[in-house]
Motif scaffolding. Structure first.
Motif: not given
Length: 304
Positions: A111, A113, A116, A122, A154
């Protein structure tokens, strides 16, 4: 990475996968019983030795069943059942023969952000998740066709779902025909789990103590509590020992019939079959091979 390191890496991944899927694959007790009865089948053992070079001349082995070719086909399908455990045997081989697989799951690999950058942690976590899925989880699920995509969170959800659906359609069109649904099916009858367990336990006990009288084997397994007697001097006018011999002998015959039918792909089945008699010293040897493999594998996994 050398071969030992690669083997350890895959073992770790498979161990994690077993924790996720282990309960699912053992839902039907007959699968593990089938595995256990293949382990004690004399005909299946002969097919294994012939396939691995342990036997060069079948004619020199004594009685070879008329339907031995059927046993060979089952061995080609299910393979070695001694230097493995039920989980690995099921995931890597048996599930495809039965056409029964764990329902595939949706997996999340990472996932990110919004706004970012993907930091090294990650990236490492995503790589570990991908490694787990490609090397172990997908195998446990029966190697389903999969689509690995990145979904922006988004954005207009309806548009995203349409695009995902389109990608799924395009991917499915590139797949070949569906995999074989499996050629082996269990028989539907009234043979109970307890019946199979008792017969197999008696065969194992006999293999562990091939020189002991049959009543002693029955005593130690505890198959007929009413016929248990003290080992040693026989009490006068006490026929319990004779009855225990009868019960134990019957269980050994059942174990042979169940195992030899399993070696022909019929399970659970108590039909008469052209079988090879138990060689309890050889059976003991094969059980020791399996237990030693399990012990070594558990020690290795603890080390990981």
């Amino acid at each position: 990475m050398n071969k030992d390191q690669e083997r350890d890496r895959l073992a770790r991944l498979m161990l994690l996968s077993q924790q996720k899927y282990g309960i699912s694959i053992q839902g039907d007790w007959r699968h593990e019983n089938f595995f256990r009865f293949l382990q004690i089948s004399p005909s299946y053992r002969l097919a294994h030795l012939a396939a691995t070079g342990g036997v060069q001349d079948l004619a020199a082995c004594g009685h070879v069943p008329q339907d031995y070719a059927d046993v060979v086909k089952i061995y080609e399908a299910f393979g070695d059942v001694w230097q493995t455990d039920f989980w690995n045997w099921w995931v890597k081989r048996a599930q495809y023969q039965f056409g029964l697989r764990c329902p595939p799951r949706v997996h999340r690999f990472a996932t990110l952000q919004p706004g970012a950058d993907a930091d090294q942690q990650s990236l490492d976590d995503a790589q570990a998740c991908l490694d787990q899925y490609f090397s172990a989880d997908r195998l446990a699920e029966g190697k389903p066709g999969s689509l690995v995509i990145a979904i922006p969170l988004h954005a207009d959800r309806a548009t995203i779902m349409r695009e995902v659906s389109k990608l799924m359609d395009e991917a499915e069109q590139s797949f070949g025909p569906d995999a074989d649904t499996g050629q082996f099916k269990f028989l539907v009858n009234k043979i109970r789990r307890q019946t199979l367990d008792e017969a197999r336990r008696v065969a194992w006990a006999r293999a562990a103590a091939p020189k002991q009288p049959l009543y002693v084997i029955g005593n130690r397994v505890g198959i007929a509590a009413a016929y248990v007697t003290k080992e040693g001097v026989r009490a006068p006018k006490d026929n319990r020992r004779d009855l225990m011999v009868i019960v134990t002998s019957r269980q050994l015959k059942r174990a042979l019939v169940f195992s030899e039918n399993a070696a022909r792909g019929r399970f659970p089945c108590s039909d008469e079959v052209d079988s090879i008699d138990f060689d309890f010293k050889e059976l003991r040897s094969s059980i020791i091979v399996h237990r030693n493999w399990i012990k070594a594998e558990l020690g290795r996994l603890k080390g990981l």
